[in-house]
Design a protein around this motif. Sequence first.
Motif, PDB file in Angstrom:
ATOM      1  N   MET A 202      44.403 -33.815   7.867  1.00 30.87           N
ATOM      2  CA  MET A 202      43.786 -33.319   9.095  1.00 30.87           C
ATOM      3  C   MET A 202      43.840 -31.803   9.152  1.00 30.87           C
ATOM      4  N   LYS A 203      44.463 -31.195   8.161  1.00 27.65           N
ATOM      5  CA  LYS A 203      44.682 -29.744   8.230  1.00 27.65           C
ATOM      6  C   LYS A 203      45.328 -29.403   9.573  1.00 27.65           C
ATOM      7  N   THR A 204      46.275 -30.192   9.947  1.00 33.66           N
ATOM      8  CA  THR A 204      46.952 -30.007  11.218  1.00 33.66           C
ATOM      9  C   THR A 204      48.454 -30.185  11.034  1.00 33.66           C
ATOM     10  N   ILE A 205      49.205 -29.329  11.666  1.00 36.97           N
ATOM     11  CA  ILE A 205      50.660 -29.409  11.602  1.00 36.97           C
ATOM     12  C   ILE A 205      51.188 -29.751  12.992  1.00 36.97           C
ATOM     13  N   GLY A 206      52.079 -30.697  13.058  1.00 34.26           N
ATOM     14  CA  GLY A 206      52.687 -31.042  14.335  1.00 34.26           C
ATOM     15  C   GLY A 206      53.855 -30.122  14.631  1.00 34.26           C
ATOM     16  N   ILE A 207      53.862 -29.553  15.827  1.00 37.12           N
ATOM     17  CA  ILE A 207      54.981 -28.701  16.230  1.00 37.12           C
ATOM     18  C   ILE A 207      55.713 -29.365  17.380  1.00 37.12           C
ATOM     19  N   LEU A 208      56.955 -29.672  17.180  1.00 38.17           N
ATOM     20  CA  LEU A 208      57.752 -30.257  18.251  1.00 38.17           C
ATOM     21  C   LEU A 208      58.715 -29.212  18.776  1.00 38.17           C
TER      22      LEU A 208
ATOM     23  N   SER B 210      63.891 -39.357  23.502  1.00 39.47           N
ATOM     24  CA  SER B 210      62.446 -39.174  23.555  1.00 39.47           C
ATOM     25  C   SER B 210      61.945 -38.467  22.304  1.00 39.47           C
ATOM     26  N   LYS B 211      62.814 -37.743  21.641  1.00 32.91           N
ATOM     27  CA  LYS B 211      62.369 -37.007  20.459  1.00 32.91           C
ATOM     28  C   LYS B 211      61.845 -37.934  19.385  1.00 32.91           C
ATOM     29  N   LYS B 212      62.538 -39.029  19.213  1.00 33.66           N
ATOM     30  CA  LYS B 212      62.122 -39.993  18.204  1.00 33.66           C
ATOM     31  C   LYS B 212      60.710 -40.497  18.526  1.00 33.66           C
ATOM     32  N   ASN B 213      60.500 -40.822  19.789  1.00 42.04           N
ATOM     33  CA  ASN B 213      59.188 -41.317  20.197  1.00 42.04           C
ATOM     34  C   ASN B 213      58.095 -40.287  19.920  1.00 42.04           C
ATOM     35  N   TYR B 214      58.368 -39.061  20.316  1.00 39.72           N
ATOM     36  CA  TYR B 214      57.380 -38.007  20.116  1.00 39.72           C
ATOM     37  C   TYR B 214      57.109 -37.800  18.632  1.00 39.72           C
TER      38      TYR B 214
ATOM     39  N   ASN C  21      57.292 -39.980  16.259  1.00 44.80           N
ATOM     40  CA  ASN C  21      56.427 -41.060  15.781  1.00 44.80           C
ATOM     41  C   ASN C  21      54.995 -40.864  16.235  1.00 44.80           C
ATOM     42  N   LEU C  22      54.864 -40.528  17.499  1.00 44.00           N
ATOM     43  CA  LEU C  22      53.542 -40.319  18.074  1.00 44.00           C
ATOM     44  C   LEU C  22      52.761 -39.291  17.288  1.00 44.00           C
ATOM     45  N   ILE C  23      53.424 -38.190  17.021  1.00 46.83           N
ATOM     46  CA  ILE C  23      52.727 -37.092  16.370  1.00 46.83           C
ATOM     47  C   ILE C  23      52.425 -37.432  14.913  1.00 46.83           C
ATOM     48  N   LEU C  24      53.281 -38.268  14.327  1.00 47.11           N
ATOM     49  CA  LEU C  24      53.011 -38.679  12.948  1.00 47.11           C
ATOM     50  C   LEU C  24      51.789 -39.587  12.879  1.00 47.11           C
ATOM     51  N   SER C  25      51.577 -40.356  13.920  1.00 49.52           N
ATOM     52  CA  SER C  25      50.432 -41.259  13.906  1.00 49.52           C
ATOM     53  C   SER C  25      49.131 -40.467  13.941  1.00 49.52           C
ATOM     54  N   LYS C  26      49.237 -39.241  14.332  1.00 45.03           N
ATOM     55  CA  LYS C  26      48.054 -38.381  14.318  1.00 45.03           C
ATOM     56  C   LYS C  26      47.766 -37.893  12.909  1.00 45.03           C
ATOM     57  N   LYS C  27      48.565 -38.354  12.002  1.00 45.64           N
ATOM     58  CA  LYS C  27      48.389 -37.991  10.601  1.00 45.64           C
ATOM     59  C   LYS C  27      48.377 -36.476  10.385  1.00 45.64           C
ATOM     60  N   VAL C  28      49.362 -35.850  10.950  1.00 48.90           N
ATOM     61  CA  VAL C  28      49.527 -34.433  10.675  1.00 48.90           C
ATOM     62  C   VAL C  28      50.012 -34.268   9.239  1.00 48.90           C
ATOM     63  N   ASP C  29      49.780 -33.092   8.697  1.00 48.00           N
ATOM     64  CA  ASP C  29      50.148 -32.858   7.300  1.00 48.00           C
ATOM     65  C   ASP C  29      51.601 -32.451   7.151  1.00 48.00           C
ATOM     66  N   GLY C  30      52.188 -32.050   8.267  1.00 46.33           N
ATOM     67  CA  GLY C  30      53.581 -31.642   8.225  1.00 46.33           C
ATOM     68  C   GLY C  30      54.127 -31.581   9.634  1.00 46.33           C
ATOM     69  N   LEU C  31      55.438 -31.483   9.730  1.00 49.78           N
ATOM     70  CA  LEU C  31      56.075 -31.512  11.042  1.00 49.78           C
ATOM     71  C   LEU C  31      57.046 -30.338  11.118  1.00 49.78           C
TER      72      LEU C  31
ATOM     73  N   ASN D  87      70.063 -38.675  13.971  1.00 47.67           N
ATOM     74  CA  ASN D  87      69.189 -37.894  13.093  1.00 47.67           C
ATOM     75  C   ASN D  87      68.324 -38.750  12.170  1.00 47.67           C
ATOM     76  N   GLN D  88      68.431 -40.065  12.339  1.00 42.68           N
ATOM     77  CA  GLN D  88      67.678 -40.970  11.479  1.00 42.68           C
ATOM     78  C   GLN D  88      66.174 -40.698  11.573  1.00 42.68           C
ATOM     79  N   TYR D  89      65.729 -40.319  12.753  1.00 40.52           N
ATOM     80  CA  TYR D  89      64.276 -40.103  12.924  1.00 40.52           C
ATOM     81  C   TYR D  89      63.772 -38.983  12.029  1.00 40.52           C
ATOM     82  N   ILE D  90      64.615 -38.015  11.764  1.00 34.93           N
ATOM     83  CA  ILE D  90      64.206 -36.927  10.872  1.00 34.93           C
ATOM     84  C   ILE D  90      63.979 -37.470   9.469  1.00 34.93           C
ATOM     85  N   ILE D  91      64.882 -38.307   9.026  1.00 35.57           N
ATOM     86  CA  ILE D  91      64.749 -38.912   7.703  1.00 35.57           C
ATOM     87  C   ILE D  91      63.486 -39.774   7.640  1.00 35.57           C
ATOM     88  N   ASP D  92      63.259 -40.537   8.708  1.00 37.02           N
ATOM     89  CA  ASP D  92      62.063 -41.379   8.753  1.00 37.02           C
ATOM     90  C   ASP D  92      60.800 -40.528   8.626  1.00 37.02           C
TER      91      ASP D  92
END
Lengths: 338, 338
Positions: free
Chosen positions: A60-66, A104-108, A110-120, A135-140
């Motif tokens: 998507m040429k898009t990066i997710g910023i949390l 909520s961080k884990k949820n966010y 996941n949400l942002i990953l579903s947008k198929k960003v190229d990186g987080l 910290n498991q969500y980071i590994i995921d």
Amino acid sequence: MSLTIYDISKKADVSIATVSRVLNGSPKVKEATRKKVMDIIDEYGYTPNSSARAMGLKSMKTIGILCADSSDIFLAKAVYYLEQNLQAHGYESLLCCTGYNMDSKKNYANLILSKKVDGLILVGSNFIGSTEEENQYIIDCSAKVPVMILNASFRHDNVYCILCDDMNSMYRATSEMYDSGITDILYLYDVLSYSGKKKLDGYRMAMQSHHAPDYEDLICKVPDDCKSIEAISDYVTEFASKSRPFHGIIAADDQLAIAAIKYAQKNGISIPDDLSVLGYNNSILTHCCTPELTSIDSQLETQTRSLVKTLLGVLAGQEMPQKTVFSGSLIKRSTTNF
Amino acid sequence: MSLTIYDISKKADVSIATVSRVLNGSPKVKEATRKKVMDIIDEYGYTPNSSARAMGLKSMKTIGILCADSSDIFLAKAVYYLEQNLQAHGYESLLCCTGYNMDSKKNYANLILSKKVDGLILVGSNFIGSTEEENQYIIDCSAKVPVMILNASFRHDNVYCILCDDMNSMYRATSEMYDSGITDILYLYDVLSYSGKKKLDGYRMAMQSHHAPDYEDLICKVPDDCKSIEAISDYVTEFASKSRPFHGIIAADDQLAIAAIKYAQKNGISIPDDLSVLGYNNSILTHCCTPELTSIDSQLETQTRSLVKTLLGVLAGQEMPQKTVFSGSLIKRSTTNF
DNA sequence: TTGTAAGCGTTATCAT
DNA sequence: ATGATAACGCTTACAA
């Protein structure tokens, strides 16, 4: 309805493949054809549908910023620099403000990953929890896209960290204050995020290595419900009334330092003659108070530039350093004598 | 490679249509089937590809947010509130920082539209130019998606504006200062954006209606190269040395007001006894200075909430007000006597 | 150099 | 209630 590549191909009397080639700057297209197609594109103001493009390109040429709170003065700057940098390299930024709640961080994420960003990009050390499970969500996430962490360290494959050596910065600043003759230094902090801990460690190390007596008594944690500058300064007043005297305050961020200044002013304590104050982040707040605040600059802009460079390298398949550490520098202003 | 709906359908031994129905909460699916599918989805951690979804739905569930500089203390707050609000309603935010250059705004607007966002939010009155041609890009955008403008007014079909009545707020604040006995009030500003003009108009109207003499001489424009608080306060000092005396300063934003306070402090002028100072935006800066700054609150959170509500209404096909105006309120602190 | 056609992963419209 | 299948707009081998 928006124009599609088919509309353009018809009007230009070529195939959609040729239009696509023009769009993507393929060298295998005759100059005349290119011009013909470009003219049509310009005339009708066609812009490609990026969702469709993403499906073909698988990017998507898009990066997710949390980040927890993009209105925080420090995080806002970080987000700004990151966006500018990514933009300059052809990437868009999908911003997500998660709040400080760990769950909520884990949820966010996941949400942002579903947008198929190229990186987080995780902005701020508050994204690192204290337990492995937290910290498991980071590994995921890192299993799907490269994860960049600004201002914290976390060792894992496909996770890259850019940070300032907060501990060392704080160690040096504390030492400098101590060496200037102020040996009773209060340390003021609110939360113990990854970087929060490092800063406190730096203070402790400095006090210990100078053989300062009983410095643990001068570590002041602001209660979680003290959010405003006024509430914090009131709390410091209360703390001071019970603790032994101190002639320096080192705060974990500029806002806390401002509260420290307010405390001094309310109690008729003169800065820097009777009390030295030192903040962290070197934000605009340092210029707003009187006297102006000495603060530690964590080189945010350098950090963000390095982060984006690393990310782009990873996306390009290059080998990149998993941890990049910058060192902060003390910006001396008028709340200190040294 | 990520899982697709096909993978899930195979594992669950149903068709992709059924999986899609489960995903979209269709009522026409047997509870047992739903559970079977959901279990597989959970087990394998499948998340739908939003690009593909966007193609089917013709919506990315994404709103483009354009702002000049997301690290600006006012804009950052606005972006934060907007993102939170949109998030809560199932929309993501694509953030774009355009800088203050008018030309680049058009490019960014096009870029972000190509991402097929469902709507566009322009944050800050600096998106409105003074000529028709400069604003053409807004009209172009509005042909594709609803355009929301925060803090400025622009009449056009499919363009919706949410703003604070800056002129009236400034009029009332100026009047109140005037009525308190301060009749020589300096007006300090930097740029004349849409809201910048309105604020200045409000000041002028108030001074005029009070028959203040020669107030035009007390309108002080900070040069464009004076960016830092220190540079601004130096400029005010210089201005003051040439102008007639004044006993009040009203600034177009809090940062300018802080610079005014610095000017007073450097020149031994006592606030609020010899000089009253009033800012705009009621930002955190108001708490950082001493004395604390009286400022006008433009109800940013209310505005952003209204903006998102209006946008969602428009996207849902409802008729919505094209212009929503809130009124600011004066927050009195210690830089003023009234 | 250009065109044809097969994906990409969904949604939605039909049948069944 | 469920399954085929067309459609969405693009990229990219492969053919010509």
